[in-house]
Design an enzyme around this catalytic site. Structure first.
Site, PDB file in Angstrom:
ATOM      1  N   TYR A  92       6.551 -20.654  13.575  1.00  0.00           N
ATOM      2  CA  TYR A  92       5.483 -20.006  13.402  1.00  0.00           C
ATOM      3  C   TYR A  92       4.223 -20.749  12.797  1.00  0.00           C
ATOM      4  CZ  TYR A  92       7.682 -15.461  12.890  1.00  0.00           C
ATOM      5  OH  TYR A  92       8.290 -13.922  13.338  1.00  0.00           O
ATOM      6  N   GLN A 112      12.456 -22.664  16.072  1.00  0.00           N
ATOM      7  CA  GLN A 112      11.353 -21.532  16.171  1.00  0.00           C
ATOM      8  C   GLN A 112      10.301 -21.736  15.313  1.00  0.00           C
ATOM      9  OE1 GLN A 112      10.827 -18.637  13.960  1.00  0.00           O
ATOM     10  NE2 GLN A 112       8.642 -18.241  14.994  1.00  0.00           N
ATOM     11  N   ARG A 143       8.992  -5.083  16.207  1.00  0.00           N
ATOM     12  CA  ARG A 143       8.713  -5.274  14.787  1.00  0.00           C
ATOM     13  C   ARG A 143       7.065  -5.404  14.798  1.00  0.00           C
ATOM     14  NH1 ARG A 143      13.320  -6.220  11.745  1.00  0.00           N
ATOM     15  NH2 ARG A 143      12.632  -7.904  10.378  1.00  0.00           N
ATOM     16  N   ARG A 175      22.374  -4.285  22.829  1.00  0.00           N
ATOM     17  CA  ARG A 175      23.488  -3.850  21.990  1.00  0.00           C
ATOM     18  C   ARG A 175      24.923  -3.881  22.704  1.00  0.00           C
ATOM     19  NH1 ARG A 175      19.717  -4.700  19.553  1.00  0.00           N
ATOM     20  NH2 ARG A 175      18.333  -3.189  18.388  1.00  0.00           N
ATOM     21  N   LYS A 233       7.527 -17.773  22.998  1.00  0.00           N
ATOM     22  CA  LYS A 233       8.101 -16.472  22.773  1.00  0.00           C
ATOM     23  C   LYS A 233       7.088 -15.326  22.450  1.00  0.00           C
ATOM     24  CE  LYS A 233      11.838 -14.338  19.730  1.00  0.00           C
ATOM     25  NZ  LYS A 233      11.200 -13.593  18.470  1.00  0.00           N
ATOM     26  N   GLY A 247      16.760  -4.887  22.042  1.00  0.00           N
ATOM     27  CA  GLY A 247      17.467  -3.891  22.589  1.00  0.00           C
ATOM     28  C   GLY A 247      18.982  -4.062  23.211  1.00  0.00           C
ATOM     29  N   GLY A 287      18.937 -10.564  18.682  1.00  0.00           N
ATOM     30  CA  GLY A 287      18.546 -10.504  17.282  1.00  0.00           C
ATOM     31  C   GLY A 287      19.483  -9.503  16.386  1.00  0.00           C
TER      32      GLY A 287
END
Ligand SMILES: Cc1cc2nc3c(=O)[nH]c(=O)nc-3n(C[C@H](O)[C@H](O)[C@H](O)COP(=O)(O)O)c2cc1C
Length: 371
Positions: free
Chosen positions: A129, A127, A275, A303, A248, A301, A322
């Site tokens: 950045y 990933q 976030r 779970r 992403k 989300g 995540g």
């Protein structure tokens, strides 16, 4: 606690083991944290439509992810500072993912180098950045040389989201020690002994790159990205990166369409787990509007395994996970991360049987129900 049987159990264990400021970094989001709540609740609102009298005695959770078979439609999502949750957290996650037969996405903000994580084996995605162009070019070269099969460019952090828990706790790199943080650490000795023994946390990729100017390091530590990165830069990245390219952090279908025009292989519909922009939509709620554009993954989300079944039935090729896996990592290291993945896979398998779809790759909107 007895043996954990759900992600919620692992979360409780993680909460107990981690100092408050580290748990808050894992758990928290931007501003009022409405995005986090909506991400989770959006899944709760979706119903599954069971098909009856289908032979589900043999089932498969396997799917094709970016042209290769994965044992489940799960990618261990990119998360920074995994070494704060468990010593060598990145390596622990890479091993858990390889064992489970699913890809692992290593963050630019990892505490282990690309090369060390690549040595674990398994499917590795990197990933990116873009904090500094020269640094990004260097990281892309290293990811390519290390054999990463995909590059995930994260595009939803032009500036850092306002994470109020971290601001209040003074959670930043290097850690700022106040009487409160020292008390927090001293009251979590199991975490402290492991983490402190493994040495100061470093952003390992940056520390080992030759383009590493102090400027660039400071930018990443503060999550100050290069806010001028735009479509032309994506096109240039497409030209230099030889393998799969994933973008992403997409929310608008017209942005996804443009990514595919430029040659992206997939997009991740994501609000960064709530976030970044607190008011961004929950990915699962908008997934339908991406139909027919190209391969779409989602995150945010998840779970339960049934959430993953809902995502696939709504058109996603797979999901990035995540926090659910980080709870496992923070609770018990590699064993806990393995547990988190196996809980999700077992729940997918059970849900496939209950909805009458023996093969995860055959999920479709026919399995989405309404109250
Ligand atoms: C502790 C933490 C650190 C993260 N760091 C990164 C990162 O370095 N790069 C990135 O693209 N996304 C990062 N994310 C976002 C995740 O990749 C993913 O989009 C998000 O966690 C999905 O939501 P979920 O946690 O509800 O599964 C981070 C998320 C968490 C929880």
């Amino acid at each position: 606690m007895a043996e954990p049987i759900s992600i919620a159990d692992l979360r409780r264990l993680a909460r107990r083991r981690l100092p408050r400021m580290v748990f808050d970094y894992l758990e928290g989001g931007a501003e009022d944290e409405g995005g986090i709540v909506r991400n989770v609740e959006a899944f709760r609102k979706i119903r599954l439509m069971p098909h009856r009298l289908v032979d589900v005695s043999e089932r498969s959770t396997a799917v094709e992810l970016l042209g290769k078979k994965a044992a489940a439609p799960i990618v261990v999502g990119p998360t920074g500072l995994n070494g704060a949750f468990w010593p060598n957290g990145d390596i622990a996650l890479a091993r858990a993912a390889a064992k489970a037969g699913v890809p692992f996405a290593l963050s630019t903000a990892s505490n282990a180098t690309i090369e060390n994580v690549a040595a674990v084996g398994g499917r590795l995605w990197f990933q990116l950045y873009v904090v500094h162009r020269e640094l990004a070019a260097n990281l892309v070269r290293r990811a390519s040389q290390a054999g990463c099969e995909a590059l995930i460019l994260t595009v939803d952090v032009p500036v850092n989201g306002k994470r109020e828990r971290d601001l209040r706790n003074g959670f930043q790199m290097p850690l700022r020690y106040s009487p409160r943080t020292i008390f927090d650490i001293l009251t979590h000795p199991r975490w402290a002994s492991g983490i402190l023994a493994s040495g100061a946390l470093k952003l390992a990729n940056l520390a080992t790159t030759t383009a590493s100017s102090l400027d660039a390091q400071t930018a990443l530590l503060r999550r100050e990205m290069d806010a001028s990165f735009c479509w032309d830069d994506l096109a240039r990245l497409r030209d230099v990166w030889p393998r799969r390219l994933i973008v992403k952090g997409i929310c608008a279908p017209h942005d996804a369409a443009r990514c595919f025009e430029i040659g992206a292989d997939a997009v991740v519909v994501s609000n960064h787990g709530g976030r970044q922009l607190d008011d961004a939509p929950a990915p699962i709620s908008i997934l339908e509007s991406f139909q027919g554009l190209g391969p779409v993954l989602i995150d945010g989300g998840i779970r339960r395994g049934s959430d993953i079944v809902k995502a696939l039935a709504s058109g996603a090729h797979g999901v990035l996970v995540g926090r659910s896996i980080l709870y496992g990592l923070a609770a018990r290291g590699e064993t806990g991360a393995t547990k988190a993945i196996s809980i999700l896979v077992e729940e997918i398998d059970r849900t496939l049987a209950l909805v009458g779809c023996p093969d995860a790759s055959r999920l479709s909107s026919a399995f989405v129900g309404h109250d």
